[in-house]
Write an enzyme that holds these catalytic residues in place. Structure first.
Site, mmCIF file in Angstrom:
data_model
loop_
_atom_site.group_PDB
_atom_site.id
_atom_site.type_symbol
_atom_site.label_atom_id
_atom_site.label_comp_id
_atom_site.label_asym_id
_atom_site.label_seq_id
_atom_site.Cartn_x
_atom_site.Cartn_y
_atom_site.Cartn_z
ATOM 1 N N SER A 155 0.849 -1.194 0.000
ATOM 2 C CA SER A 155 0.000 0.000 0.000
ATOM 3 C C SER A 155 0.887 1.247 0.000
ATOM 4 O O SER A 155 1.765 1.392 -0.856
ATOM 5 C CB SER A 155 -0.944 -0.031 1.203
ATOM 6 O OG SER A 155 -1.965 0.920 1.080
ATOM 7 N N ARG A 224 -12.146 6.989 9.019
ATOM 8 C CA ARG A 224 -11.671 5.602 9.072
ATOM 9 C C ARG A 224 -12.696 4.646 8.470
ATOM 10 O O ARG A 224 -12.321 3.680 7.776
ATOM 11 C CB ARG A 224 -11.390 5.207 10.517
ATOM 12 C CG ARG A 224 -10.892 3.776 10.684
ATOM 13 C CD ARG A 224 -9.594 3.554 9.931
ATOM 14 N NE ARG A 224 -8.978 2.273 10.270
ATOM 15 C CZ ARG A 224 -7.836 1.837 9.769
ATOM 16 N NH1 ARG A 224 -7.177 2.595 8.902
ATOM 17 N NH2 ARG A 224 -7.331 0.677 10.119
ATOM 18 N N ASP A 320 -8.478 -6.637 -4.870
ATOM 19 C CA ASP A 320 -8.077 -5.290 -4.457
ATOM 20 C C ASP A 320 -8.579 -4.280 -5.487
ATOM 21 O O ASP A 320 -8.054 -4.199 -6.598
ATOM 22 C CB ASP A 320 -6.551 -5.230 -4.338
ATOM 23 C CG ASP A 320 -6.041 -3.879 -3.836
ATOM 24 O OD1 ASP A 320 -6.846 -2.954 -3.655
ATOM 25 O OD2 ASP A 320 -4.813 -3.760 -3.634
ATOM 26 N N HIS A 353 -7.988 -5.121 -0.508
ATOM 27 C CA HIS A 353 -6.683 -4.477 -0.424
ATOM 28 C C HIS A 353 -5.874 -4.965 0.771
ATOM 29 O O HIS A 353 -4.651 -5.102 0.697
ATOM 30 C CB HIS A 353 -6.872 -2.959 -0.342
ATOM 31 C CG HIS A 353 -5.602 -2.204 -0.225
ATOM 32 N ND1 HIS A 353 -4.635 -2.214 -1.199
ATOM 33 C CD2 HIS A 353 -5.111 -1.422 0.776
ATOM 34 C CE1 HIS A 353 -3.614 -1.456 -0.835
ATOM 35 N NE2 HIS A 353 -3.870 -0.973 0.366
ATOM 36 N N ASP A 354 -6.524 -5.233 1.891
ATOM 37 C CA ASP A 354 -5.823 -5.642 3.104
ATOM 38 C C ASP A 354 -5.240 -7.049 3.025
ATOM 39 O O ASP A 354 -4.618 -7.505 3.999
ATOM 40 C CB ASP A 354 -6.764 -5.567 4.311
ATOM 41 C CG ASP A 354 -6.697 -4.211 5.004
ATOM 42 O OD1 ASP A 354 -5.886 -3.363 4.578
ATOM 43 O OD2 ASP A 354 -7.454 -3.997 5.965
#
Length: 377
Positions: A155, A224, A320, A353-354
């Protein structure tokens, strides 16, 4: 079976750019002194050839692996860094520092301005990813490291990794960039701007001058929540939550009926306990400014990459959508056109993405194999 760990670790601090020799940022502003929080694992060999720099993601920190005293939560990449793990601390000397502009021990808007004795707030200058990397270079100089076996990160950490290759093309043997991009897309910038506006619209933000009063927790929590959505995937949300209700039936109010709503609120609440609202503005803006301009044959980054002898490994994940696979392929295409030694792996994973933060056998194999194939160690 419990995997071996580096055990109890301590964060350290390094300060440089003391007046009258401040650090000159990309903006032209002079900053000093500059402090970095960092951690190291393993032992630097006699040849000083086994150092691996790990770069953290947007709101990460220097605590990659092991445990701080009195804390049972391991570092954010515990599964990948440690004895016998893909980044094997029995073989490699691992370094990670918190980026400048953040709030996890390095200097940023939530630290004290030595000239005034007050919190920096928005008087802290905007920083870029190249600025972050130059600060890391000073840390490595302090540690006596002039050459790296590899730089790696995912990232925003992947952006730093690519910037390392562009800024110091002769300084590493390998570049391992995960779930990243060479420039932020309009969509990524848009999500970041909405998140920033949620903070700046909070009445408690007070133009960044809130440290002596109530903090803009609501705005930061919403920021967040917005960001967390981009880190997941449609498939992972179906797997984790579906349309499951918290109480089995609709409440016919606005308190949040669905489990996914409850999850996002929980993530927002946890985040405000560890991160600073102004720092979030700074690190997201740094990500938005990042652009290696690789499509331009005359860009400084492309010319620097043409000179490097480093090997490259790019990794993307099928689910992602924040930094989708095509963005990694664009980087690979440029590196191939420059005649570089580059490999690419797209990993099938449903977690969005994580995924680069989660245990994955294929990613373990890629990381272990790439580092093991470098000639510096």
């Amino acid at each position: 079976m419990t995997q071996p760990s580096v055990g109890t670790v301590q964060s350290k601090s390094f300060t440089f750019a003391h007046p009258p020799t401040p650090m000159v940022l990309d903006s032209g502003v002079e900053l000093g002194p500059v402090s970095l929080a960092y951690e190291t694992y393993g032992t630097l060999n006699a040849e000083r050839s086994n150092a691996v720099l790990v770069c953290h993601a947007l709101t990460g920190d220097a605590h990659v692996a092991g445990y701080h005293a009195g804390d049972d939560k391991p570092g954010w990449w515990e599964h990948y860094v440690g004895p016998g793990k893909p980044i094997d601390t029995d073989r490699y000397f691992v370094v990670c520092s918190n980026v400048i502009g953040s709030c996890m021990g390095s200097c940023g808007p939530s630290s004290i301005n030595p000239a005034t004795g007050r919190y920096w707030g928005l008087d802290f200058p905007l920083v870029t990813i190249p600025d972050m990397v130059r600060a890391q270079r000073e840390l490595l100089r302090h540690l006596g490291i002039d050459h790296l076996l590899a730089v790696t990160g995912g990232s925003l950490g992947g952006m730093q990794t690519l910037q390392w290759a562009a800024a110091y093309p002769e300084m590493m043997d390998g570049i391992l960039a995960l779930a990243t991009t060479s420039r932020h897309s309009p969509q990524a910038i848009a999500f970041n701007e909405v998140a920033r506006q949620s903070i700046m619209s909070d009445p408690n933000w007070k133009n960044g001058d809130y440290y002596d009063g109530v903090r803009p927790d609501l705005g930061l929590a919403v920021a967040r929540m917005i960001g967390h959505i981009t880190y997941l995937s449609d498939e992972s949300m179906h797997v984790k939550f579906g349309r499951e209700l918290r109480k089995g039936s609709f409440a016919f109010n606005f308190e949040g009926d669905f489990q996914v709503e409850s999850y996002l609120h929980h993530q927002g609440k946890k985040f405000v306990e560890r991160f600073d609202a102004n720092a979030f503005l700074y690190v997201t803006k740094a990500a938005d400014y990042f652009d290696l301009d690789l499509a331009n044959p005359d860009s400084p980054a492309r010319r620097a990459l043409a000179a490097t002898q480093a090997r490259f490994q790019l990794v993307s994940f099928t689910s992602d959508w924040l930094y989708p696979t095509y963005q990694s392929r664009q980087i690979v295409d440029v590196l191939k056109a420059l005649g570089k030694d580059v490999s690419f792996c797209e990993i099938t994973a449903p977690w969005g993405h994580d995924a680069f933060l989660l245990p994955d056998e294929r990613l373990e194999t890629v990381v272990r194999g790439f580092l093991g194939g470098l000639h510096g160690c």
